[in-house]
Design a protein around this motif. Structure first.
Motif: not given
Length: 386
Positions: A187-199
């Protein structure tokens, strides 16, 4: 005289022998008493401090409860008990489960021949299960009987096992499988991946965007089709038929969530006046939506606006953002004249009032964009001159 002396001597020796024998008998009796007291104390000590066998017996019932809870044949549901979600089962299901699965009782060892009520009472005494009762005990309007699986429970005052409309919740923490533990770390990895969607790269953005849109469109179409089928069958036949009945349920397993065919519900059929009223209301809503439907030009404008928003999200990149910040001139006031205390600040030009971006149909979007670019260029030229 000599005979008397001999009789006294014989009596004294005899009395001494009797005393010795009495002392020996008393000592033997005392030893037996000591042994008996030691044995009694050992038994009392074993009753006070449970040996390994009793601890093993507790572990046996713990293993039995975990085995029964993990078994798929025992049906269980989730409910709310004092603002806490708990998993519970029915007493009659527990009785039928043990009757049809005798191999589960082999875990109990010497207690495998006990009756189901006795096993349930032992589980209650060991605080492995807790008896509960339904909160709502009255029939709702239009229902013929109470719900077989209530959504809200409360603790029953008498903690005894019963199979007559009795519910029991599991009172111990369930050991989750390994895959759930590994999934919790993702879940933390998925949250980080969602936050990094613009890049993300442009291709990854397209995959994520269209996958999410497709999933959302599927869910909305399923819910609309489900509601349309229910409304049509309710108006025409007076039947309550919900396909995918648990698709919106909060307390349901993954298997129950995607169950297609609904269960038969004993509900009173609606009156024909109510069916006629909702039929006329549905027709009026459809006609109203059709009358106020947007025309082709409005639909094209909305579609272009949505496409522009999606393009802005997909084409954004950190390099483009940094280049825009570097090229953008600072909007600050001019340096003050030492002989003049007044400051000159030139505001950016406003969009002309005669240009309405939202509602203008005469001027095309290209003309509007060209006018805005001209005004922006003029403003930057004046700023550089100043």
């Amino acid at each position: 005289m000599e005979k008397r002396k001999l009789n006294k001597a014989a009596y004294s020796t005899h009395s001494r022998r009797v005393d010795r024998e009495m002392k020996k008998a008393g000592a033997a009796s005392e030893k037996k008493k000591v042994r008996r007291s030691a044995a009694a104390s050992a038994q009392n000590g074993s009753a006070d401090t449970p040996p390994r066998k009793q601890s093993a017996e507790k572990d046996v019932y713990q293993l039995f409860a975990e085995k029964v809870r993990d078994h798929k044949e025992l049906e269980s549901r989730w409910a709310v008990l004092q603002e806490t979600r708990v998993e519970y089962f029915r007493g009659k299901d527990f009785v039928s489960f043990l009757r049809s699965h005798l191999e589960v009782k082999e875990i109990l060892g010497s207690d495998k021949h006990l009756e189901t009520d006795d096993i349930g009472n032992i589980l209650l005494k060991k605080n492995l299960i807790v008896r509960c009762d339904r909160v709502v005990k009255t029939l709702r309007p239009g229902k013929k009987k109470l719900s077989t699986w209530p959504a809200h429970l409360e603790i029953y005052p008498t903690q005894t096992f019963s199979d007559n409309d009795a519910f029991f919740m599991w009172a111990f923490v369930r050991r989750g499988p390994l895959w759930q533990t590994l999934l919790s770390f993702s879940w933390p990895v998925l949250t980080l991946a969602i936050c990094l969607f613009p890049v993300y790269p442009h291709g990854c953005k397209l995959v994520v965007l269209y996958s999410c849109l497709g999933l959302l469109l599927t869910i909305l179409c399923l819910l609309l089709l489900r509601a349309a089928v229910f409304g049509a069958l309710w108006i025409l036949l007076g039947k309550h038929v919900w396909f995918f009945p648990n698709i919106l349920a909060e307390e349901a397993t993954l298997r129950e969530l995607f169950r297609f065919w609904p269960k038969k519900e004993e509900v009173e059929p609606p009156k024909w006046t109510a069916r006629l009223f909702y039929a006329v209301l549905s027709v009026l809503v459809v006609l109203l939506l059709r009358h106020h439907a947007p025309d082709e030009a409005a639909r094209a404008r909305y579609q272009k606006r949505v496409y522009n928003i999606i393009d802005d999200v997909l084409e954004w990149s950190p390099r483009l953002a940094l280049s825009g910040i570097m090229k953008q001139p600072p909007l600050v006031a001019n340096e003050t004249d030492p002989h003049n205390n007044s400051t000159d600040f030139q505001e950016p030009p406003a969009v002309p009032d005669n240009i309405d971006i939202e509602t203008s149909n005469d001027i095309s979007d290209e003309v509007i964009i060209e006018n805005l670019e001209t005004e922006d260029a003029t403003f930057r030229q004046n700023h550089d001159d100043v």
